[in-house]
Design an enzyme around this catalytic site. Structure first.
Site, PDB file in Angstrom:
ATOM      1  N   HIS A  39      -6.372  12.833   3.221  1.00  0.00           N
ATOM      2  CA  HIS A  39      -5.544  11.675   3.562  1.00  0.00           C
ATOM      3  C   HIS A  39      -5.681  11.256   5.026  1.00  0.00           C
ATOM      4  O   HIS A  39      -5.922  12.083   5.886  1.00  0.00           O
ATOM      5  CB  HIS A  39      -4.058  11.990   3.328  1.00  0.00           C
ATOM      6  CG  HIS A  39      -3.752  12.445   1.948  1.00  0.00           C
ATOM      7  ND1 HIS A  39      -2.825  13.425   1.694  1.00  0.00           N
ATOM      8  CD2 HIS A  39      -4.222  12.062   0.748  1.00  0.00           C
ATOM      9  CE1 HIS A  39      -2.738  13.622   0.386  1.00  0.00           C
ATOM     10  NE2 HIS A  39      -3.587  12.807  -0.203  1.00  0.00           N
ATOM     11  N   LYS A  47      -1.266  14.701  13.372  1.00  0.00           N
ATOM     12  CA  LYS A  47      -0.431  15.635  12.616  1.00  0.00           C
ATOM     13  C   LYS A  47      -0.488  17.021  13.242  1.00  0.00           C
ATOM     14  O   LYS A  47      -1.558  17.495  13.625  1.00  0.00           O
ATOM     15  CB  LYS A  47      -0.929  15.761  11.170  1.00  0.00           C
ATOM     16  CG  LYS A  47      -0.847  14.502  10.358  1.00  0.00           C
ATOM     17  CD  LYS A  47      -1.441  14.728   8.977  1.00  0.00           C
ATOM     18  CE  LYS A  47      -1.443  13.450   8.164  1.00  0.00           C
ATOM     19  NZ  LYS A  47      -2.109  13.643   6.867  1.00  0.00           N
ATOM     20  N   TYR A  52       4.406  19.350   8.068  1.00  0.00           N
ATOM     21  CA  TYR A  52       3.659  18.400   8.897  1.00  0.00           C
ATOM     22  C   TYR A  52       4.613  17.729   9.873  1.00  0.00           C
ATOM     23  O   TYR A  52       5.644  17.213   9.461  1.00  0.00           O
ATOM     24  CB  TYR A  52       3.112  17.227   8.100  1.00  0.00           C
ATOM     25  CG  TYR A  52       2.496  17.393   6.772  1.00  0.00           C
ATOM     26  CD1 TYR A  52       1.199  16.920   6.568  1.00  0.00           C
ATOM     27  CD2 TYR A  52       3.181  17.925   5.686  1.00  0.00           C
ATOM     28  CE1 TYR A  52       0.611  16.993   5.325  1.00  0.00           C
ATOM     29  CE2 TYR A  52       2.592  18.004   4.443  1.00  0.00           C
ATOM     30  CZ  TYR A  52       1.306  17.535   4.266  1.00  0.00           C
ATOM     31  OH  TYR A  52       0.723  17.598   3.029  1.00  0.00           O
ATOM     32  N   ASP A  78      -5.271  11.341  -5.549  1.00  0.00           N
ATOM     33  CA  ASP A  78      -6.275  12.037  -4.745  1.00  0.00           C
ATOM     34  C   ASP A  78      -7.620  12.141  -5.464  1.00  0.00           C
ATOM     35  O   ASP A  78      -8.661  12.222  -4.813  1.00  0.00           O
ATOM     36  CB  ASP A  78      -5.778  13.422  -4.345  1.00  0.00           C
ATOM     37  CG  ASP A  78      -4.707  13.363  -3.257  1.00  0.00           C
ATOM     38  OD1 ASP A  78      -4.474  12.270  -2.699  1.00  0.00           O
ATOM     39  OD2 ASP A  78      -4.118  14.417  -2.963  1.00  0.00           O
TER      40      ASP A  78
END
Length: 189
Positions: free
Chosen positions: A61, A71, A131, A169
């Site tokens: 992603h 991140k 995250y 995904d």
């Protein structure tokens, strides 16, 4: 806290000092002064937590500008193989990936800057993944790359037929079809 640059420019391994005794353990998961000294972001806009079972692959992603995300990722429970891919056109490591094992035991985390795709595979029975994101989630900016793209040849610890992957995904385009919106900028010295 020890912050080490990794082979892909802008990607950092963050290793916490873990204090263990008969009661359990303690460590700092984030320290603004240490991040500021390493010239890493100290402002985060959103925290996310996911839980997954063995063989789950989440990713690859990224968010497109102007909502690109950096991140800081960590595992609170279990073990994952965490993967970051450089998507910055003009970067000496464009299209290269780096993987690190992150676990609740090793207390490591990765800082993944904007311009990278990110994903992970759970290698323990289950994992809780955390995250910290530099910008908030934006559905319109969401994008990705096919997790098992043969061009990238990521050494995932699970076979494609055994991986637990979301429908979304499994439909991301391959790396070669990705018109990356990111451009590499030479870091200031």
């Amino acid at each position: 806290m020890h912050i080490t640059p990794l082979p892909l420019n802008g990607l950092f391994l963050v290793e916490a000092r873990v204090f263990r005794d008969s009661r359990g353990s303690f460590f700092e998961s984030f320290n603004e002064t240490d991040f500021d000294t390493a010239l890493l972001p100290t402002r985060f806009a959103q925290d996310n937590v996911s839980s997954s079972g063995r063989g789950t692959v989440r990713g690859l992603h990224f968010q497109k500008p102007p909502h690109a995300q950096g991140k800081l990722v960590r595992v609170f429970h279990g073990t994952v193989l965490d993967v970051a891919i450089d998507l910055r056109k003009g970067s000496p490591t464009y299209g290269k990936w780096h993987a690190e094992e992150l676990s609740s035991e090793n207390a490591r985390s990765l800082y993944i800057p904007p311009g990278f795709a990110h994903g992970f595979c759970v290698t323990s029975e289950s994992a809780v993944f955390f995250y910290k994101c530099t910008t908030a989630y934006s559905p319109a900016a969401e994008s990705g790359i096919l997790w098992n793209d043969p061009t990238l040849n990521i050494d995932w610890p699970v076979k494609p037929g055994q991986a637990l992957v979301s429908d979304k995904d499994s439909r991301w385009p391959p790396f070669g079809d990705n018109d990356s919106p990111f451009v590499f900028e030479v870091p200031a010295k």
